[in-house]
Enzyme design. Sequence first.
Site, PDB file in Angstrom:
ATOM      1  N   PHE A  50       1.026  -1.181   0.189  1.00 27.54           N
ATOM      2  CA  PHE A  50      -0.250   0.161  -0.043  1.00 27.54           C
ATOM      3  C   PHE A  50       0.993   1.333  -0.071  1.00 27.54           C
ATOM      4  CE2 PHE A  50      -2.693   3.320   1.691  1.00 27.54           C
ATOM      5  CZ  PHE A  50      -3.933   3.127   1.227  1.00 27.54           C
ATOM      6  N   ASP A  88       0.578  -3.890   9.051  1.00 33.34           N
ATOM      7  CA  ASP A  88      -0.596  -2.804   8.933  1.00 33.34           C
ATOM      8  C   ASP A  88      -1.830  -3.740   8.818  1.00 33.34           C
ATOM      9  OD1 ASP A  88      -2.455  -1.096   7.421  1.00 33.34           O
ATOM     10  OD2 ASP A  88      -0.757  -0.550   5.996  1.00 33.34           O
ATOM     11  N   TYR A 134     -11.241   3.486   9.344  1.00 36.03           N
ATOM     12  CA  TYR A 134     -12.723   4.162   7.628  1.00 36.03           C
ATOM     13  C   TYR A 134     -12.585   2.855   7.009  1.00 36.03           C
ATOM     14  CZ  TYR A 134      -8.233   5.668   4.909  1.00 36.03           C
ATOM     15  OH  TYR A 134      -7.079   6.220   4.285  1.00 36.03           O
ATOM     16  N   LYS A 135     -11.907   1.797   6.721  1.00 34.37           N
ATOM     17  CA  LYS A 135     -12.237   0.610   5.770  1.00 34.37           C
ATOM     18  C   LYS A 135     -13.128  -0.424   6.498  1.00 34.37           C
ATOM     19  CE  LYS A 135      -7.766   0.904   4.046  1.00 34.37           C
ATOM     20  NZ  LYS A 135      -8.235   1.426   2.290  1.00 34.37           N
ATOM     21  N   ARG A 165     -11.626  -3.708  -7.297  1.00 34.86           N
ATOM     22  CA  ARG A 165     -11.588  -4.577  -6.202  1.00 34.86           C
ATOM     23  C   ARG A 165     -13.268  -4.661  -5.747  1.00 34.86           C
ATOM     24  NH1 ARG A 165      -7.352  -1.583  -2.349  1.00 34.86           N
ATOM     25  NH2 ARG A 165      -8.798  -0.039  -3.424  1.00 34.86           N
TER      26      ARG A 165
END
Lengths: 405, 405
Positions: free
Chosen positions: B122, B193, B218-219, B366
């Site tokens: 990421f 992570d 936030y995911k 995705r």
Amino acid sequence: MTDPAALDRADPLRRFRDQFELPRGVVYLAGHSLGPLPKRTVARVAQTVQNEWGRTLVAAWDEHDWIGAPARIGAKIATLIGADADEVLVADSTSVNLFKLIAALMIAAPERRTLLIESGEFPTDMHVAQGATAALGRGRQVRFARQGQLAERIDENVALVVASHVHYRDARIRDMLAITQRAREAGALVIWDLSHSAGAILVDLHGARADFAVGCGYKYLNGGPGAPAYLYISRQWQERLSNPISGWLGHADPFSFVDSYNPAAGLARFASGTPPILALAALEAGVELMAEAPRTEMTLKTQALQQLFLDRVFARRRAGLSLLGPEDVRERGVHVALRHKRAELLVAHLARLGVISDFRPPDAMRFAFAPLYTSFADSAAAADALVQVLQTVGGRDLSPTAKVP
Amino acid sequence: MTDPAALDRADPLRRFRDQFELPRGVVYLAGHSLGPLPKRTVARVAQTVQNEWGRTLVAAWDEHDWIGAPARIGAKIATLIGADADEVLVADSTSVNLFKLIAALMIAAPERRTLLIESGEFPTDMHVAQGATAALGRGRQVRFARQGQLAERIDENVALVVASHVHYRDARIRDMLAITQRAREAGALVIWDLSHSAGAILVDLHGARADFAVGCGYKYLNGGPGAPAYLYISRQWQERLSNPISGWLGHADPFSFVDSYNPAAGLARFASGTPPILALAALEAGVELMAEAPRTEMTLKTQALQQLFLDRVFARRRAGLSLLGPEDVRERGVHVALRHKRAELLVAHLARLGVISDFRPPDAMRFAFAPLYTSFADSAAAADALVQVLQTVGGRDLSPTAKVP
């Protein structure tokens, strides 16, 4: 003694008071710590939660320009602090922004190893300075100047000075231009912390020839508890510095998903992680409200509020009480600090009378007269309450839980 | 082909769907980017704004325990990731937390200078690693491993490995225990992570003998856009490390206002600035909702949702389409990535049919099957929409603005 009601009727800023949610029966003089809730913020945050996040979901990054919020709100803050729109970015906390600037500047000037700060500065400024210099190593260290001796201690070893524009404790306004110029003559740079000045008093970064600043959003910008902070870097410096916390939002093309970090042009490189959209909505509402207010009238009104308060207190009660900081109101920010050996007890008793101030150890009480929501009646009521509490407490050793009649 | 309606009727998690605000006519499969709004969050944020900030003002730091929020919410996140309550702290963004951990650990092990990360990680992980090593100097640098070769590249020069538990792109779950043990054998440390795993799949930090982790809110924690992030430090390491961003909230006594930084005991020292209370209120509501869900049922359901989707797509359309990442659903997180040379166009057309996925250059789509709010009907509808769009786009070179019938 001037009539507070008459002063309120003549107040050119009185329409602003209704813009804030203020609890009934409370005189709120702790805006130096947390600004009150602007009424518009309630709807703004609800809109962001329900309509933007709730209905638009991930597409809101574009459709509601969430991605542009840090620069957009930064540009609005710029109008309050004498900067250009592209010189202010909202990001992170004051502490994190201070770290980013200290690290960037000390890395850019490796031949000097001293960071100068005054003893008794706001704690996070002193503490971040200590942690940042220790992390950068190579003999870098913090030098503490005695209070009032900051300018004198700037010498050829100093890479960087960190200083509050308005002192959190005694409210003294530092001469930004004089200190910036003194530093420049010695080959040093200055980071100004505007947390206790921006939104409260006139701040003119360009006029002071300042290059770097940070500030918080939750005091006089009324952005909400723990609101996002901001940083200012003058245009000439922006592309000469690297952000040590080089997160994806500071990348030239954050959504290219390439391995190598490539800094964005200009100040945008000083973004790090994903911006906190709900908190930014509240901050933007607060900043917009502040930007509507005429600055000169604000300055004149806070000076009058402070003067009324002090006159009304000292006319009736002087024993054991003294002013901390400058005598001249023009040398103070919007708060007044008083010393008393029972300051902690006095603040607790004032709160029971509905007057909210705060205590700073060992003996200081702070009263902020933010001009948009504080009335002359508030100022008079606070003075009367303080006199009453002083009379009650008197010389007696009351405990903080003792009742005030 | 299994009947989606029957699967939904038998779904032990179906009561959770009503806990989310989901726009009508939308199949939301972009939880890997931004989780949807939990209904309870609307009231929680309003309560924090209006009652806590608006009415209690600065006293809410104590009266509503704002000051305790980072540790309190951290303890709730700990239950989702196999950690103890005092091992997780909410703070800053993922990028800033990653910087703090990288700097703390590389300073603590100065004899090694290499930070190892996989190419194609990421972006913010790769970019913060580059900025942090550059800022720390002394020859420290990032080494990129080729994809799939992370474990093999851990050697005696490596101080630190940074790795996502679930890969943001191909959804592969890394073997935390194996990589952590491989690193330990080589004398290196690992920062995990968890941004794409926590709240989505089972995470067991203690079981993996992991010492350090960061993650976003936030995911799959549904904490809102740009929600505050968190960090995990195992108890044995907490007091051996210094936070380089040593702000006042990480001080042993933040309100003593002394000059010298003195770190708080335990993980609290990894706080920096003032915590963002409005954003924390939303995060806490999201985390509480996630903590109510049974983890095993979540895993089984996401696997079934993914399988239904893939079966329904590939039964009818294979040309030009391939699965990116592991074939075995048990090796994937909650999202599925498909490759197609017109992926960007397909994602745009799917959005017009109400199916929200995302595109990652150059050719990946995705689709996240978060089990609490995604139904089997959603999964089937998304598959049908993809088949329809593939048939329409076919071999023709449609522009992104072309209409899909």
